[in-house]
Design a protein around this motif. Structure first.
Motif, PDB file in Angstrom:
ATOM      1  N   LEU A 251       0.855  -1.188   0.000  1.00  0.00           N
ATOM      2  CA  LEU A 251       0.000   0.000   0.000  1.00  0.00           C
ATOM      3  C   LEU A 251       0.891   1.238   0.000  1.00  0.00           C
ATOM      4  O   LEU A 251       1.663   1.457   0.928  1.00  0.00           O
ATOM      5  CB  LEU A 251      -0.909   0.002   1.228  1.00  0.00           C
ATOM      6  N   THR A 252       0.785   2.023  -1.066  1.00  0.00           N
ATOM      7  CA  THR A 252       1.649   3.186  -1.254  1.00  0.00           C
ATOM      8  C   THR A 252       0.822   4.461  -1.220  1.00  0.00           C
ATOM      9  O   THR A 252      -0.319   4.488  -1.701  1.00  0.00           O
ATOM     10  CB  THR A 252       2.382   3.079  -2.604  1.00  0.00           C
ATOM     11  N   TRP A 253       1.415   5.523  -0.662  1.00  0.00           N
ATOM     12  CA  TRP A 253       0.771   6.839  -0.707  1.00  0.00           C
ATOM     13  C   TRP A 253       1.820   7.924  -0.875  1.00  0.00           C
ATOM     14  O   TRP A 253       2.931   7.842  -0.332  1.00  0.00           O
ATOM     15  CB  TRP A 253      -0.024   7.129   0.574  1.00  0.00           C
ATOM     16  N   HIS A 254       1.474   8.944  -1.657  1.00  0.00           N
ATOM     17  CA  HIS A 254       2.214  10.206  -1.693  1.00  0.00           C
ATOM     18  C   HIS A 254       1.220  11.281  -2.108  1.00  0.00           C
ATOM     19  O   HIS A 254       0.018  10.997  -2.281  1.00  0.00           O
ATOM     20  CB  HIS A 254       3.429  10.132  -2.628  1.00  0.00           C
ATOM     21  N   ASP A 255       1.686  12.505  -2.281  1.00  0.00           N
ATOM     22  CA  ASP A 255       0.776  13.642  -2.473  1.00  0.00           C
ATOM     23  C   ASP A 255      -0.108  13.539  -3.710  1.00  0.00           C
ATOM     24  O   ASP A 255      -1.146  14.205  -3.779  1.00  0.00           O
ATOM     25  CB  ASP A 255       1.575  14.950  -2.548  1.00  0.00           C
ATOM     26  N   ASN A 256       0.285  12.748  -4.709  1.00  0.00           N
ATOM     27  CA  ASN A 256      -0.518  12.651  -5.926  1.00  0.00           C
ATOM     28  C   ASN A 256      -1.481  11.466  -5.898  1.00  0.00           C
ATOM     29  O   ASN A 256      -2.214  11.238  -6.845  1.00  0.00           O
ATOM     30  CB  ASN A 256       0.385  12.550  -7.166  1.00  0.00           C
ATOM     31  N   ILE A 257      -1.483  10.711  -4.799  1.00  0.00           N
ATOM     32  CA  ILE A 257      -2.386   9.577  -4.647  1.00  0.00           C
ATOM     33  C   ILE A 257      -3.481   9.939  -3.649  1.00  0.00           C
ATOM     34  O   ILE A 257      -3.212  10.565  -2.617  1.00  0.00           O
ATOM     35  CB  ILE A 257      -1.630   8.323  -4.160  1.00  0.00           C
TER      36      ILE A 257
END
Length: 436
Positions: A251-257
């Motif tokens: 599970l990945t997250w950054h500002d564009n997700i």
């Protein structure tokens, strides 16, 4: 009395209305219904026991003051502050995202969240003094039926047909898997011309139980960043709760997700609690919409979730109880389907997660909408597949009328009776036409 265009759009017949009407009618029916069509989660005793303990605690703490606080006062439009703090700690503890409370908003269910997001990123945009209409790109049809009408005006979705890969499951033949056709996706005229406002996918996918691989997700992420559009990921069935995923995933997250979660499939659909993790600008927009549409999100679901997030019981229940339950139900239902239709042209989408099986009846003599009506008359409810091919509705795509979604959240006897009815009906259809 005349409705506006808005009123006419949202009162017409839709796939999600059919699904929820059938669910409500089945629950209130005097005759037995094999309810294999809804999205209601199973009632798992071990999970319900924990929720009962939380209910009691809310009612008794401080002579009931804790419970009354959660039903007697509004939260802010962002949602219950204690729950948001618990979510920040939970995600940072497990994923090291370094998010703050400015990255999280609560909504009245994930359906509410997607209505907001699809209308924030799809529809009419003012650019350089001109109006441009943008769509939401669904990279893998079929997709969740509830997306289809969650936009105020216009046609807000485009998609590409999936690649179909024949495969095995537990050394059995008769299975297939959808793959994203990245070549077709990257050559979409709408993408190249700036007519896409966001990319959205569910993981695992409702209706098929397909789980996009980490490589596929990374590829979608690169496309989204290349075109400066967000990647929206629907985790209603995914990590970390309810975590109904049987393959190794990240599970990945950054500002564009933009990540969307829900308490529904952990066994709390009635509390209508959705969770959005996103850039602060998106969270601020959600807060504004919450204030106008709802005043504030409900606090009851947040009150239940907060202690379970703090001590990780929600994750433990998901990993050790909820996920194994649905994997067992999937295997049980597959055995029943093989017994009923093993010698007929039925293929099952490889079960990789979620609470459904997706069946493909190749060259079925009737559409699955007609099959749905036939089964409904016999007291068995399924969902016809054509409603799920969002963005492909106007294409000549026969496969879309050969598939059905089957819930595995019911008890064993309901599954047995329902699948027996499906088997008898489908065998008769093929036998009458001698089409295989």
């Amino acid at each position: 009395m005349q409705f506006s265009k808005f009123g006419q759009k949202f009162t017409r017949r839709s796939g999600i209305l059919q699904l929820m009407d059938d669910l409500g009618n089945a629950l209130n029916s005097d005759r037995p219904i094999n309810m294999l069509g809804g999205g209601n989660p199973a009632r798992i005793n071990e999970v319900n026991t924990v929720y009962h303990e939380i209910f009691q605690q809310l009612a008794l703490d401080n002579d009931g003051a804790s419970g009354l606080e959660n039903i007697g006062n509004y939260s802010s439009p962002q949602g219950d502050s204690k729950c948001i703090e618990a979510l920040v700690d939970f995600f940072n503890r497990h994923y090291q995202w370094n998010i703050t409370k400015e990255n999280i908003a609560l909504t009245n269910g994930s359906q509410n969240a997607f209505f907001y997001l699809f209308n924030l990123f799809g529809g009419a945009f003012e650019q350089d003094g001109q109006t441009k209409n943008k769509s939401i790109l669904l990279p893998l049809a079929p997709e969740y039926v509830g997306y289809a009408d969650a936009h105020i005006e216009g046609q807000h979705f485009c998609s590409v047909a999936p690649q179909i890969q024949l495969t095995e499951y537990q050394e059995q033949e008769g299975f297939f898997k959808y793959r994203v056709d990245f070549e077709a996706l990257e050559n979409l005229p709408e993408l190249k011309s700036g007519q896409i406002g966001a990319i959205c996918c569910s993981r695992p996918t409702n209706p098929t139980g397909n789980v996009l691989t980490d490589d596929e997700m990374a590829h979608l992420d690169r496309i989204a960043q290349r075109y400066d559009i967000p990647l929206i990921i629907d985790n209603a069935y995914g990590m970390p709760f309810p975590n109904i995923i049987y393959s190794n995933t990240t599970l990945t997250w950054h500002d564009n997700i933009i990540l969307c979660f829900s308490l529904s499939k952990v066994g709390l659909p009635g509390v209508r609690t959705g969770i959005i993790v996103a850039h602060p600008k998106v969270v601020h927009a959600i807060n504004c919409l919450n204030a106008i549409v709802n005043l504030a999100p409900t606090r009851f679901g947040a009150a239940i979730a907060t202690p379970l997030l703090k001590d990780d019981r929600l994750k433990t229940l998901s990993d050790q109880v909820i996920k194994p339950f649905y994997q067992k139900q999937a295997n049980f239902a597959i055995d029943l389907l093989k017994q009923q239709l093993g010698n007929y042209p039925m293929k099952i989408h490889k079960p990789e997660g979620a609470i459904f099986l997706w069946l493909w009846f190749e060259h079925l003599p009737v559409t699955t909408q007609q099959l749905y009506e036939m089964l409904k008359q016999q007291g068995t409810l399924i969902i016809p597949g054509e409603h799920f091919f969002i963005g492909l509705e106007h294409e000549n795509y026969p496969h879309s009328k050969e598939c059905i979604r089957l819930s595995i959240a019911q008890d064993d006897e309901t599954l047995r009776k329902g699948i027996q009815t499906i088997g008898t009906t489908v065998r008769q259809l093929y036998d009458q036409e001698q089409t295989f």
